[in-house]
Design an enzyme around this catalytic site. Structure first.
Site, PDB file in Angstrom:
ATOM      1  N   ASP A   1     -13.306  -9.260  10.749  1.00 41.88           N
ATOM      2  CA  ASP A   1     -11.878  -9.011  10.779  1.00 41.88           C
ATOM      3  C   ASP A   1     -11.658  -7.575  11.258  1.00 41.88           C
ATOM      4  OD1 ASP A   1      -9.138  -9.206  10.084  1.00 41.88           O
ATOM      5  OD2 ASP A   1      -9.651 -10.445   8.354  1.00 41.88           O
TER       6      ASP A   1
ATOM      7  N   ASP B   1      -6.416  -8.533  13.136  1.00 43.75           N
ATOM      8  CA  ASP B   1      -5.351  -8.528  12.141  1.00 43.75           C
ATOM      9  C   ASP B   1      -4.013  -8.087  12.768  1.00 43.75           C
ATOM     10  OD1 ASP B   1      -4.641  -8.625   9.258  1.00 43.75           O
ATOM     11  OD2 ASP B   1      -4.255  -6.484   9.509  1.00 43.75           O
TER      12      ASP B   1
ATOM     13  N   GLU C   1      -4.220 -12.710  14.885  1.00 43.17           N
ATOM     14  CA  GLU C   1      -3.213 -13.073  13.894  1.00 43.17           C
ATOM     15  C   GLU C   1      -1.860 -12.606  14.420  1.00 43.17           C
ATOM     16  OE1 GLU C   1      -2.025 -12.447   9.209  1.00 43.17           O
ATOM     17  OE2 GLU C   1      -2.573 -10.757  10.456  1.00 43.17           O
TER      18      GLU C   1
ATOM     19  N   HIS D   1      -6.140 -16.272   3.046  1.00 43.72           N
ATOM     20  CA  HIS D   1      -6.068 -15.378   1.887  1.00 43.72           C
ATOM     21  C   HIS D   1      -4.658 -14.851   1.619  1.00 43.72           C
ATOM     22  CE1 HIS D   1      -6.232 -12.937   5.412  1.00 43.72           C
ATOM     23  NE2 HIS D   1      -5.899 -11.868   4.710  1.00 43.72           N
ATOM     24  N   ASP D   2      -3.704 -15.135   2.515  1.00 33.84           N
ATOM     25  CA  ASP D   2      -2.327 -14.653   2.322  1.00 33.84           C
ATOM     26  C   ASP D   2      -1.378 -15.763   1.889  1.00 33.84           C
ATOM     27  OD1 ASP D   2      -3.000 -12.081   3.189  1.00 33.84           O
ATOM     28  OD2 ASP D   2      -2.507 -12.531   5.282  1.00 33.84           O
TER      29      ASP D   2
HETATM   30  O1  TEU Z   1      -1.370 -10.110   7.199  1.00 37.52           O
HETATM   31  C1  TEU Z   1      -0.220  -9.904   7.898  1.00 37.52           C
HETATM   32  C2  TEU Z   1       0.944 -10.727   7.554  1.00 37.52           C
HETATM   33  O2  TEU Z   1       1.907 -10.735   8.290  1.00 37.52           O
HETATM   34  C3  TEU Z   1       0.927 -11.506   6.323  1.00 37.52           C
HETATM   35  O3  TEU Z   1       0.600 -12.790   6.307  1.00 37.52           O
HETATM   36  C4  TEU Z   1       1.235 -10.735   5.117  1.00 37.52           C
HETATM   37  O4  TEU Z   1       0.430 -11.131   4.066  1.00 37.52           O
HETATM   38  C5  TEU Z   1       2.682 -10.982   4.806  1.00 37.52           C
HETATM   39  O5  TEU Z   1       3.449 -10.382   5.801  1.00 37.52           O
HETATM   40  C6  TEU Z   1       3.091 -10.407   3.515  1.00 37.52           C
HETATM   41  O6  TEU Z   1       4.349 -10.968   3.219  1.00 37.52           O
HETATM   42  C7  TEU Z   1      -2.503  -9.375   7.518  1.00 37.52           C
HETATM   43  C8  TEU Z   1      -3.596  -9.675   6.524  1.00 37.52           C
HETATM   44  O7  TEU Z   1      -3.961 -11.020   6.638  1.00 37.52           O
HETATM   45  C9  TEU Z   1      -3.116  -9.287   5.158  1.00 37.52           C
HETATM   46  O8  TEU Z   1      -4.016  -9.653   4.153  1.00 37.52           O
HETATM   47  C10 TEU Z   1      -2.881  -7.802   5.178  1.00 37.52           C
HETATM   48  O9  TEU Z   1      -2.323  -7.394   3.962  1.00 37.52           O
HETATM   49  C11 TEU Z   1      -1.962  -7.374   6.302  1.00 37.52           C
HETATM   50  O10 TEU Z   1      -2.271  -7.988   7.539  1.00 37.52           O
HETATM   51  C12 TEU Z   1      -2.061  -5.895   6.536  1.00 37.52           C
HETATM   52  O11 TEU Z   1      -3.287  -5.577   7.130  1.00 37.52           O
END
Ligand code: TEU
Length: 548
Positions: free
Chosen positions: A95, A196, A248, A322-323
């Site tokens: 990542d 990311d 992403e 994970h989100d």
């Molecule tokens: O996530 C970015 C993102 O837009 C999300 O899905 C985020 O969790 C959401 O906006 C919150 O409401 C990525 C990563 O996957 C996430 O774990 C990180 O926290 C984020 O970027 C920052 O690096």
């Protein structure tokens, strides 16, 4: 494209397997579980960041891009992982968090110390007046997206946490640093890269958001985005074919994604988009609950399939990461129809056109955390929003209910290997409490039961590897107006595969010309096809046209 037969498995390393009794997952823990992943049949493991980080955002606040956080292990451990994975036909995806660094990163520290070179790595602006930030943008984790630094009488931008300072991609030195980091990990045997929030790197301008929102229209899919991605691709991979990339894409558009993940792969191999995971957001607001809008879900899935296909671009397919809360708790029924709905969601996703991602635990139906107290949460977004929603006048019960549905910690509870303490993840208190469901829902039980969700995933994965129609077939939506069923056909030459999915716990009827088809996989013991038929709760049927 070499990716069409691949399946990626996502490991959240902090929660996968602890091997050294510190309540924290690690690389040696992963090595000890590789046989399990081989049995599932996956080709790639995507690891969330394991590099040095203060862990304010669980590794998405990178303090050193090139060294492992010792809690995960050493470079030697990693080399062993690469070679053990390779023996099992598994490649590694890392990542790359390039929109921002931790404020603990050396670059930021040197910026703060006044070194011009490093100050120019980040985005600084003057405030509108004393104590007033440069604009009204909101951080994704609540509060202003700007932080004041007295020494410079300037503010730095952080679209995420205050400890995650945005990098300035207009600076060619920043872009070079990022390509060098990719190359470093390639030299360590990493062939896959997930970038990311990569569509936030090109900021358009720094105006106030007229809608008093987070400002996303000024930094999403920005003007130089495609140029930066092409450059990163060229400088990282050149002519080397042996790699797999996924970006992403936050709040993106199909028009941009057909370019990001176009056939020539000059930017990326594929993209994650999230529109289908907002169908239970009321007015697009994450913290406002509504039941899933199923017709919107169908429309979004089909539109992304069809439009990406028309442009010969490639999707990443996923329900979980994970989100996101656990899909079985969210779009399925994790109680009465745990098995049925877990399998149905899997089939609906895996038979589509694109590369499927399986998030740890999904393959045997892990459920949401069901935490009942704010002290159980670790996630920075969850703990911040708890305070914000309380201030807005919601009751504690209401806010806890929202977190039970929406918190990112739902996905992050320790992997449930067996029914021993902490689900076999660790023999000491884990960094995040296990979900109570581990006593029943765990790997050991899944492997014992020939009818488990695990073996259903195994079959779906095998089908993708073996069936060209699953890899290459044209996606054609079916029953578009049906209010309970998501169905589609995949077509390649004279081969045809149909996937029919009842998304509800009630029976429903469908009518489709199925006389020439035979079932190759379903989630009920006895299923028979007919032109007018009843589907049972969460029934899924995959059928192929009979070959004469
Ligand atoms: O996530 C970015 C993102 O837009 C999300 O899905 C985020 O969790 C959401 O906006 C919150 O409401 C990525 C990563 O996957 C996430 O774990 C990180 O926290 C984020 O970027 C920052 O690096």
């Amino acid at each position: 494209m070499a990716v069409k037969d691949k399946i990626v498995y996502q490991i959240y390393p902090k929660s996968f397997q602890d091997s050294n009794h510190d309540g924290w997952g690690d690389i040696r823990g992963v090595i000890s579980r590789l046989d399990y992943l081989q049995e599932l049949g996956i080709n790639y493991i995507w690891f969330n960041p394991m590099v040095v980080s203060p862990q304010r955002d669980n590794g998405y606040d990178v303090a050193d891009y090139r060294s492992f956080d010792p809690r995960y292990g050493t470079m030697e451990d990693f080399e062993e992982l690469v070679s053990e994975a390779k023996k099992r036909g598994i490649d590694i995806m890392f990542d790359m968090v390039f929109n921002h660094t931790s404020t603990e990163h050396e670059w930021f520290k040197r910026a703060l110390a006044g070194e011009e070179k490093y100050k120019n790595y980040y985005i600084w602006k003057k405030g509108k007046g004393p104590g007033v930030p440069p604009n009204n943008w909101q951080s994704k984790f609540a509060g202003s997206a700007w932080e004041y630094v007295e020494k410079f009488d300037e503010w730095y931008l952080h679209l995420f946490d205050v400890t995650q300072a945005d990098l300035d991609w207009t600076n060619p030195e920043v872009r070079k640093e990022c390509a060098d980091i990719v190359n470093y990990w390639r030299s360590k045997g990493v062939h896959g890269f997930r970038f990311d929030v990569i569509n936030l790197i090109s900021k358009r301008s720094y105006e106030d958001d007229p809608n008093n929102y987070d400002g996303r229209q000024f930094y999403t899919d920005g003007p130089k985005e495609h140029e930066y991605l092409k450059e990163l691709n060229l400088n990282s991979f050149g002519q080397d074919e042996e790699h797999l990339t996924v970006g992403e894409m936050s709040s993106t558009t199909i028009e941009n994604c057909v370019q990001y993940a176009g056939k020539d792969c000059s930017e990326l191999d594929m993209v994650f988009s999230f529109h289908h995971l907002k169908v239970d957001y009321k007015n697009q607001m994450k913290w406002e609950l509504q039941p899933m809008d199923f017709m919107a879900l169908k429309r979004l899935l089909s539109t992304w399939q069809v439009k990406m296909q028309e442009a010969d671009a490639w999707n990443a397919l996923f329900w979980n990461c994970h989100d996101q809360p656990r899909s079985i708790s969210r779009f399925g029924n994790d109680k009465e129809y745990h098995k049925e709905s877990g399998k149905m969601l899997a089939a609906a996703l895996h038979m589509m056109r694109g590369t499927p991602y399986v998030y740890q635990g999904e393959e045997f139906g892990m459920t949401n955390a069901c935490f009942t107290d704010i002290s159980q949460y670790v996630d920075v977004e969850s703990t911040n929003i708890y305070d914000v929603l309380l201030k807005q006048g919601k009751t504690k019960e209401e806010v806890l209910h929202i977190l039970q549905e929406r918190s990112r910690d739902n996905a992050r509870t320790p992997m449930q290997w067996d029914d021993s303490e902490n689900g076999g993840f660790s023999d000491v208190k884990p960094w995040l409490q296990s979900a109570d469901s581990y006593k029943k829902i765990n790997v050991a039980n899944a492997l014992k039961d020939p009818d488990s969700i695990f073996y259903f995933y195994q079959k779906l994965i095998k089908m993708r590897k073996e069936m060209p129609v699953v890899q290459e077939g044209l996606f054609i939506p079916l029953l578009e107006d049906h209010e309970k069923v998501f169905a589609y056909e995949r077509k390649l030459n004279d081969e045809s595969l149909i996937c029919i999915n009842n998304f509800f716990s009630e029976e429903t009827e469908i009518s489709l010309p199925l006389q020439d088809y035979e079932i190759i996989l379903s989630n009920y013991q006895e299923s028979a096809l007919s032109d007018n038929m009843k589907l049972r709760p969460y029934e899924t049927i995959i059928a192929c046209r009979k070959q004469n």
